[in-house]
Scaffold this active site. Sequence first.
Site, PDB file in Angstrom:
ATOM      1  N   ASP A 117      -2.390  10.060  -0.713  1.00  0.00           N
ATOM      2  CA  ASP A 117      -1.583   8.913  -0.312  1.00  0.00           C
ATOM      3  C   ASP A 117      -2.486   7.662  -0.230  1.00  0.00           C
ATOM      4  OD1 ASP A 117       0.478   7.317   0.533  1.00  0.00           O
ATOM      5  OD2 ASP A 117       1.153   8.641   2.129  1.00  0.00           O
ATOM      6  N   GLU A 174       6.909   2.420   7.468  1.00  0.00           N
ATOM      7  CA  GLU A 174       5.695   2.932   8.097  1.00  0.00           C
ATOM      8  C   GLU A 174       5.105   1.952   9.088  1.00  0.00           C
ATOM      9  OE1 GLU A 174       2.892   4.472   4.907  1.00  0.00           O
ATOM     10  OE2 GLU A 174       4.088   2.951   3.929  1.00  0.00           O
TER      11      GLU A 174
HETATM   12  C1  BGC Z   1       3.301   6.113   1.890  1.00  0.00           C
HETATM   13  C2  BGC Z   1       3.843   6.928   0.770  1.00  0.00           C
HETATM   14  C3  BGC Z   1       4.056   6.074  -0.441  1.00  0.00           C
HETATM   15  C4  BGC Z   1       2.797   5.356  -0.794  1.00  0.00           C
HETATM   16  C5  BGC Z   1       2.895   4.474  -2.000  1.00  0.00           C
HETATM   17  C6  BGC Z   1       2.141   5.300   1.465  1.00  0.00           C
HETATM   18  O1  BGC Z   1       1.705   4.456   2.487  1.00  0.00           O
HETATM   19  O2  BGC Z   1       2.917   6.953   2.951  1.00  0.00           O
HETATM   20  O3  BGC Z   1       5.035   7.551   1.162  1.00  0.00           O
HETATM   21  O4  BGC Z   1       4.488   6.855  -1.501  1.00  0.00           O
HETATM   22  O5  BGC Z   1       2.382   4.583   0.298  1.00  0.00           O
HETATM   23  O6  BGC Z   1       3.628   3.358  -1.757  1.00  0.00           O
HETATM   24  C1  BGC Z   2       2.143   1.187   1.851  1.00  0.00           C
HETATM   25  C2  BGC Z   2       2.444   0.635   0.506  1.00  0.00           C
HETATM   26  C3  BGC Z   2       2.611  -0.810   0.719  1.00  0.00           C
HETATM   27  C4  BGC Z   2       1.363  -1.384   1.291  1.00  0.00           C
HETATM   28  C5  BGC Z   2       1.511  -2.822   1.596  1.00  0.00           C
HETATM   29  C6  BGC Z   2       0.847   0.635   2.328  1.00  0.00           C
HETATM   30  O1  BGC Z   2       0.434   1.205   3.513  1.00  0.00           O
HETATM   31  O2  BGC Z   2       2.141   2.540   1.780  1.00  0.00           O
HETATM   32  O3  BGC Z   2       3.518   1.186  -0.122  1.00  0.00           O
HETATM   33  O4  BGC Z   2       2.921  -1.450  -0.455  1.00  0.00           O
HETATM   34  O5  BGC Z   2       0.921  -0.730   2.442  1.00  0.00           O
HETATM   35  O6  BGC Z   2       0.609  -3.531   0.871  1.00  0.00           O
END
Ligand code: BGC
Ligand code: BGC
Length: 833
Positions: free
Chosen positions: A311, A512
């Site tokens: 991830d 998140e």
């Molecule tokens: C998330 C994933 C996601 C990835 C890519 C991560 O922060 O936990 O679920 O697929 O970012 O965007």
């Molecule tokens: C997430 C990504 C998101 C990024 C923001 C990450 O933690 O998983 O999907 O695009 O943060 O820049």
Amino acid sequence: MAGTLLVAGPARAAAPSTTVHPQLWPKASSPLPPDPALETRVKALLDRMSVEDKVGQMIQADIKYVTPEDVRQYRLGSILAGGNSGPDGGEYGTAAQWKKLADAFYRASLERSDGRPAIPVMFGIDAVHGHNNLVGSTLFPQNVGLGATRDPELLREIGKVTARELRASGINWTFAPTLTVPRDSRWGRAYEGYSENPKLVAEYAPQIVTGLEGAVGTPQFLDADHVIATAKHFLGDGGTRDGKDQGDAEVSEAVLRDVHGAGYPPAIRAGVQVVMVSFSSWNGVKMAGNKALITDVLKKRMGFDGIVLGDWNAHGQVPGCTNEDCAAAYNAGLDMLEAPDSWKGLYRNTLAEVKSGAIPMSRVDDAVTRILRVKMRLGMFNAGLPSQNPLARSSAQVIGSAAHRAVARRAVRESLVLLKNNHGLLPLDPHKRILVAGDGADNISKQNGGWTLTWQGTGLTNANFPGATSIWAGIDAQVRAAGGTAVLSVDGSYQQKPDAAIVVFGEDPYAEFQGDLPNLAYKPGNDHDLDLLRRLHGQGVPVVALFITGRPLWMNREINAADAFVVAWLPGSEGEGVADVLLRKRDGSIDYDFHGKLPYSWPRTAIQTPLNVGQPGYDPQFPYGYGLSYADHRELGTLPEQAGVALDDERAGVYFARGQAAHGFALQLTAANGESDTVSSAPSATGDGSLHLAALDYKAQEDARRLSWSAGGTATAALTSSSPLDLDRQTNGDVMLVATMRIDALSPQGATIGVTCGKSCGARIPIGSQLAALPRGQWLRVGIPLKCFRDAGADMSRLDRPFEWTSSRGERIAFTEVALGTVADKTLTCKAH
Ligand code: BGC
Ligand code: BGC
């Protein structure tokens, strides 16, 4: 109940073991018949690749930080578009823009003249509720709502439609399905999971995978209409203590296997080609470094022969690793690491580690074999340009088509859960006068939640959703067609008394980090929605409450204030599905009954966590599986209104709100001579008079504070935290500090914004010249990426002052809120310019 494997919660006593017994895990295997010809081709390619080529395949970069030229030069194996990344640096890419981007990267990956093989690049994206980064796409209910439908076959349809819309925009890989089994609804990602019940997740997994990839053993499997699916996040993401995102799952091996692991063997048997490893830990061990679970269980015992993907910079959290350097993750069995912004450093270090033998060549060959195998299964080597895929060539007919939207609308209908329907208030008669109120009524962004166009789903208006329908629009159309009257009134006021009111309200979008809660109280400190329900009810209007949410929350007061209560979850783009169920047909008959059943247990108090079916002493307000239909004539009595917590504002990541320091924070003024005072009221000033604080109105009386610097040198206003804040993971995830503020006058010396992390630890960023370009006298959200402070030397894991503003004579500015966020009117850059 003793001995049941579903016990995850309170019984977390004994010393946690991290020993894994692979032989106790379910056996699975790839459903694909052995394909010696394909394996021979893979081997032949591998033999012609240089070490550099191989390392390139094992790294994934984000489109915000990588160019097609980089992909050509470094032979990168894949790219992703993260939640905040879109074509041309924007968030609102059209199909044409996505196709162009995909073509550019694809072409670059095939350009090569040194005789070594050119390997097409894979392009992954989070299509987690439809192709949710594409403007005009069909957006399905988030997974929590799909859990309520109890309709596995529907999942297959949804997967199919999602794959078609991805292909139509040139993308061949989604980071879905999320097979998490969230066991604590305080987790801000609970809505990404189908259910707290592992059995339901296991039942859905093969259906959604089959929808996305096509059925194994048929010519449709991974054909031009389908995409690569990713089962995530392996393993235990939904089991973290207190529902903390990226936290620690403190559970036994049996719970890890039977609860959190339930979806994986069925997904593997259905042919899922990628598994994404979780950010979280199991009993203190970061998953991205857990060789026993990744190599011994997932790859060997479960026979997974596809790609194991890390991830977003998650490898950087493995002890001894950084975002740019992590042999341990590869050695644990990860085949490809998501290194969005850190790919170049990771490439360099990984290459050195492969050359030195710190990462064995056998491990590298296993990783690259898997990557090539998946690319071949997808037919990438003879696929041609992404824009030339037949669906991409007719993208206008495919994306958001009527047939696709019909599937989403059906999903909305099936997902609605009826908790209360006293005196049979529902279904409503469309010939009547119906008032539609609440800030969710005509709010497509709210209907969709996080992972929608933007990462957190914030900063959007209805105009960002062409072709979509709000809940209000659906009700209005059907009432009008029947000859009744529907009136939209967000604040619930009316001229002519309605026969009934539908109040649409609920959680605002989050993803998140931003969505974690300290308890399950609904919007503590803000009774706006409750007041609206009570007011209408008090006026003798029968009230239907329609709750938009990613999870069950404690809201007995709201349930009591309504005659009927419907949980709509996060229904997506097809708001009409709500009217289909809530309204009778014109002839008085019922078209669609309620069908949805609770996918998560509904709490009796705000502190009843974790709460899961099967747990000893299970005593929810509404049990798992609850949901009325029109045939149920059950009257719900008054529910107890004790939340179990004080209902004041406890929004996570908010340091200053409505002009006041949030709970656990204080506002401190430091004078030019270094003397500090904590101030709790306004007006106030530093002892030497260099900085004055006054109350000011923003949207309500005295809900903001104005700071004025006069005589003396520099003085600072800061928010201090009563205990050190750990913002490491937010920093990694591109979160910002966002101040809602107004600039009245700036000091010629220029202000700095900063953080401190204890004595002589901190960072200050000069922002004077950037502020100078902003308008005066206007309220604005000004954001600064947290990583600016990290890059300037702050230790983001122990902040005692997450915000300080230093300036001098002549500056006059006002603040109403300071909070973590991802959307701003103006995003400052780290460097002064
Ligand atoms: C998330 C994933 C996601 C990835 C890519 C991560 O922060 O936990 O679920 O697929 O970012 O965007
Ligand atoms: C997430 C990504 C998101 C990024 C923001 C990450 O933690 O998983 O999907 O695009 O943060 O820049």
